[in-house]
Write an enzyme that holds these catalytic residues in place. Sequence first.
Site, short mmCIF file in Angstrom:
data_model
loop_
_atom_site.label_atom_id
_atom_site.label_comp_id
_atom_site.label_asym_id
_atom_site.label_seq_id
_atom_site.Cartn_x
_atom_site.Cartn_y
_atom_site.Cartn_z
N CYS A 265 0.83 -1.20 0.00
CA CYS A 265 0.00 0.00 0.00
C CYS A 265 0.87 1.27 0.00
CB CYS A 265 -0.98 -0.03 1.17
SG CYS A 265 -2.38 1.09 0.95
N HIS A 361 -3.93 -5.23 -0.25
CA HIS A 361 -3.64 -5.79 1.07
C HIS A 361 -3.70 -7.31 1.08
CE1 HIS A 361 -3.48 -2.06 3.42
NE2 HIS A 361 -4.31 -1.61 2.50
N GLU A 363 -2.76 -9.27 3.40
CA GLU A 363 -3.11 -9.81 4.72
C GLU A 363 -4.63 -9.95 4.86
OE1 GLU A 363 -3.74 -5.56 5.20
OE2 GLU A 363 -2.18 -6.75 4.25
#
Length: 401
Positions: A265, A361, A363
Amino acid sequence: MTTSTGRAARTPAVLVLEDGRSFRGRAYGAVGETFGEAVFNTGMTGYQETLTDPSYHRQVVVMTAPHIGNTGINDEDPESTRIWVAGYVVRDPARTPSNWRSVRTLDEELTAQGVVGISGVDTRALTRHLRERGAMRVGIFSGEAAAAGEATLLERVRSAPAMAGADLCGEVATKVPYVVPAQGTKRFTVAAVDLGIKGMTPQRMAERGIEVHVLPADARAEDVYAVEPDGVFFSNGPGDPATAEHPVALMREVLERGTPLFGICFGNQILGRALGFGTFKLKYGHRGVNQPVQERSSEGTWAGGKVEVTAHNHGFAVDAPLDAVSETPYGRAEVSHVCLNDDVVEGLRLLDRPAFSVQYHPEAAAGPHDAAYLFDRFVALMGGDPDHQHSTTQHMEGQRA
């Protein structure tokens, strides 16, 4: 932000955009006033992770899903120690949460943390307005704060700071280094530069046997290399990447040393700037858990053409050529991932050094896990899986020799 807490279900509230349009509703969460940048999130799940994501610092989040709060709040899912959004806008808040892990309502959590929100708003109309006009400054006013005339409220909104030019990562990053230990046998050590890191990110690395040393945003190269890292990570975070001079300079030092590097990001934007590319503000950004991204690389295991559904939260993007390899001070670079909705750069990859980044992202605690393999790719860069090792690792070893 000034707030007073208390139950506010019947308290009138008004949302005022900087272009003069306003929406009336009821107070939700704390009663008072707040200012920020109005943005919308298209996720139907994960409101708790959204609220606690440091990248939302100084933003007022409009949820496009109409029913919010139905699973309440638990103590396991926050991405940080507090709510970071400046304000919250929902259409139909749940009256009673229903989830076995819920320990309190969303309304109670917003109130306890002093977050001013508004409910009963036509979020479809508001989202459409932001898509057409772009993200802009906004204020939410409830209770006594809403008693002033709309001309006065509009003037206050227009005097609030804009997101363009905002240097915010230092406001959300840790002030003190800390360590997230590896799970099971330790395989690697990573120095993670906290620009607004989400809790799930070091967790995903720890699951792969990585001991993560999380460092403040103002960490120096000496601090990074004092932990003897096998790799360096640059996290997500808020604000305008054009202001992030220190993280860019630090990343250039890491690139000079040829240490395996991964960015997510804000970290992707920092890599873009470190390589000499510019960044720019998107009209209304990408925020949600359903963004289609295509991998464009075709060398080795970076198989071009694969499409992933991914979680996003960014209002700025890297300005780099989509279909050409670029020469940079650190060798050749290419755009590795592109958003299929609007051709925005979603990833960068160096061909001559062990470094890559993505704008989204992987995760994705509250979203799709299509991109979780990127943490394995980072492990491969650090030497953990020769069968999937990036070809530039051998290149860098040849340079060091």
